[in-house]
Motif scaffolding. Sequence first.
Motif, mmCIF file in Angstrom:
data_model
loop_
_atom_site.group_PDB
_atom_site.id
_atom_site.type_symbol
_atom_site.label_atom_id
_atom_site.label_comp_id
_atom_site.label_asym_id
_atom_site.label_seq_id
_atom_site.Cartn_x
_atom_site.Cartn_y
_atom_site.Cartn_z
ATOM 1 N N GLN A 1 10.307 9.952 -4.780
ATOM 2 C CA GLN A 1 11.704 9.753 -4.383
ATOM 3 C C GLN A 1 11.844 9.771 -2.862
ATOM 4 O O GLN A 1 12.620 9.002 -2.284
ATOM 5 C CB GLN A 1 12.574 10.851 -4.985
ATOM 6 C CG GLN A 1 12.757 10.770 -6.489
ATOM 7 C CD GLN A 1 13.636 11.907 -7.007
ATOM 8 O OE1 GLN A 1 14.750 12.108 -6.519
ATOM 9 N NE2 GLN A 1 13.133 12.654 -7.967
ATOM 10 N N HIS A 2 11.100 10.654 -2.225
ATOM 11 C CA HIS A 2 11.161 10.768 -0.768
ATOM 12 C C HIS A 2 10.684 9.477 -0.102
ATOM 13 O O HIS A 2 11.323 8.969 0.830
ATOM 14 C CB HIS A 2 10.305 11.957 -0.317
ATOM 15 C CG HIS A 2 10.265 12.160 1.157
ATOM 16 N ND1 HIS A 2 9.168 11.808 1.934
ATOM 17 C CD2 HIS A 2 11.182 12.659 2.034
ATOM 18 C CE1 HIS A 2 9.423 12.101 3.190
ATOM 19 N NE2 HIS A 2 10.623 12.614 3.284
ATOM 20 N N VAL A 3 9.571 8.937 -0.576
ATOM 21 C CA VAL A 3 9.043 7.690 0.002
ATOM 22 C C VAL A 3 10.019 6.541 -0.230
ATOM 23 O O VAL A 3 10.282 5.731 0.674
ATOM 24 C CB VAL A 3 7.660 7.364 -0.598
ATOM 25 C CG1 VAL A 3 7.190 5.988 -0.134
ATOM 26 C CG2 VAL A 3 6.640 8.426 -0.206
ATOM 27 N N ALA A 4 10.574 6.468 -1.440
ATOM 28 C CA ALA A 4 11.535 5.407 -1.741
ATOM 29 C C ALA A 4 12.767 5.515 -0.836
ATOM 30 O O ALA A 4 13.298 4.502 -0.370
ATOM 31 C CB ALA A 4 11.948 5.491 -3.210
ATOM 32 N N ALA A 5 13.203 6.747 -0.574
ATOM 33 C CA ALA A 5 14.361 6.950 0.296
ATOM 34 C C ALA A 5 14.051 6.507 1.724
ATOM 35 O O ALA A 5 14.895 5.911 2.398
ATOM 36 C CB ALA A 5 14.779 8.414 0.270
ATOM 37 N N LEU A 6 12.854 6.795 2.215
ATOM 38 C CA LEU A 6 12.456 6.353 3.546
ATOM 39 C C LEU A 6 12.462 4.830 3.641
ATOM 40 O O LEU A 6 12.964 4.249 4.614
ATOM 41 C CB LEU A 6 11.073 6.892 3.904
ATOM 42 C CG LEU A 6 10.954 8.373 4.244
ATOM 43 C CD1 LEU A 6 9.490 8.744 4.464
ATOM 44 C CD2 LEU A 6 11.778 8.723 5.478
ATOM 45 N N GLN A 7 11.885 4.195 2.643
ATOM 46 C CA GLN A 7 11.828 2.737 2.645
ATOM 47 C C GLN A 7 13.225 2.136 2.647
ATOM 48 O O GLN A 7 13.504 1.185 3.373
ATOM 49 C CB GLN A 7 11.033 2.247 1.434
ATOM 50 C CG GLN A 7 9.546 2.569 1.502
ATOM 51 C CD GLN A 7 8.803 2.136 0.263
ATOM 52 O OE1 GLN A 7 9.049 2.649 -0.834
ATOM 53 N NE2 GLN A 7 7.902 1.192 0.417
ATOM 54 N N GLN A 8 14.108 2.712 1.827
ATOM 55 C CA GLN A 8 15.481 2.209 1.757
ATOM 56 C C GLN A 8 16.224 2.474 3.060
ATOM 57 O O GLN A 8 16.942 1.610 3.572
ATOM 58 C CB GLN A 8 16.213 2.876 0.592
ATOM 59 C CG GLN A 8 17.672 2.433 0.453
ATOM 60 C CD GLN A 8 18.405 3.193 -0.638
ATOM 61 O OE1 GLN A 8 17.850 4.104 -1.248
ATOM 62 N NE2 GLN A 8 19.651 2.827 -0.878
ATOM 63 N N GLY A 9 16.040 3.666 3.614
ATOM 64 C CA GLY A 9 16.768 4.051 4.818
ATOM 65 C C GLY A 9 16.375 3.259 6.045
ATOM 66 O O GLY A 9 17.195 3.004 6.924
ATOM 67 N N MET A 10 15.110 2.868 6.132
ATOM 68 C CA MET A 10 14.652 2.097 7.299
ATOM 69 C C MET A 10 15.048 0.633 7.213
ATOM 70 O O MET A 10 15.151 -0.051 8.228
ATOM 71 C CB MET A 10 13.132 2.215 7.439
ATOM 72 C CG MET A 10 12.664 3.580 7.881
ATOM 73 S SD MET A 10 10.863 3.657 8.099
ATOM 74 C CE MET A 10 10.609 5.430 8.116
#
Length: 370
Positions: free
Chosen positions: A16-25
């Motif tokens: 979830q953390h990696v997916a959030a980073l990808q979405q946020g960037m």
Amino acid sequence: MRILHYYSSDDAMIAQHVAALQQGMGTEAENHAATTADDARTLLQGSRYDIIHLHGCWRYSSYSITRLAMKKGARLVVTPHGQLEPWVQNDGYWKEKLPKKLLYQRNQLRQAYAVIIQGKMEEECMKRLAWNSRCIIIRNAIVTQSITVKEMARQTLALYRKVADSNTLALMTQETRTVLRLLMKTGITGDVRWLSEQDSAYVRQPEVRGNIQWRELLCYAHQESITNTILRGISILRLDAPDIDVEAIPYFLPDGYQQTQSISETIGNQFASENDRLIATFKLIKKLIANGQFSMRHLVELDRELRQYGCDEELLEEQLTERQLLPTARRVMQLMADTTGLTEGFMPVAPQNDRTTKKLYKQIENHLKI
């Protein structure tokens, strides 16, 4: 900027953390993710990445993937996700954690340009371990409301950029390194006519001018305190360099790094003759080399000194020999021939290229190495 995230698919929180980073960037960085060694190798074989971001610890495949990524020029960032906390390490310590720590985990953290930790408790843990001093707190928006996903992604992207802006000499292509050498020579002499016909033709080529890594070059010049020389060279060669405020760009420095002083700041300017000044200069350089503090700044300053002032070369060689400074002086001449373009006509002693000279060249290369 291209990022490869590597993590285990077994950990839903990390996923979830990696997916959030990808979405946020969003489109500000090109993010890719792999959860298996095979997938990671396929991505690394097909593309070049600026950063490999390793999530979690104690996974043997991360060791081999990290080595492959770093061989291809990627820089390592690690987020342990709390997996270095004492209670995690104590679980199966003798049979699992200790062997893995000795085999790769500790070295992996030491090789990282930065370690992202997510709170004060983890920060205290990393301080006790003392495996890496470049620990940056970026809170995890998946587990706390004290930060938004967008802000977490912004801070992480800023860290990636700080990593990429550190030790930029290691990121330069041979083409950019050649331009750097020509800029130093032109900036020191103040006249393009000191370049050879071959060098002048090289820097005029459109394909060369269009492929200069300006951010890396200008960051390096700032970090090595030779910006004025480089800017002068850019102006004389009429190169179209972008306007980058390198003084505002943050970067990492090696552990134990000490800001270099110029030669003149250290030895002063009160000398009876140029010979006396050069003897004091080479005495200082020998000390700087012994302490691992010799840098490009010193080569540029000495190059300028040798071009501007003459000395009694025969007497100087005798004086350097008496003070056991001649080998140092000769090796430094060779370094300047290779880096700043000093020609033998300006060298007070003959250059010497041997194993020790090559070690000195490595010291210059690695002056900002993390």
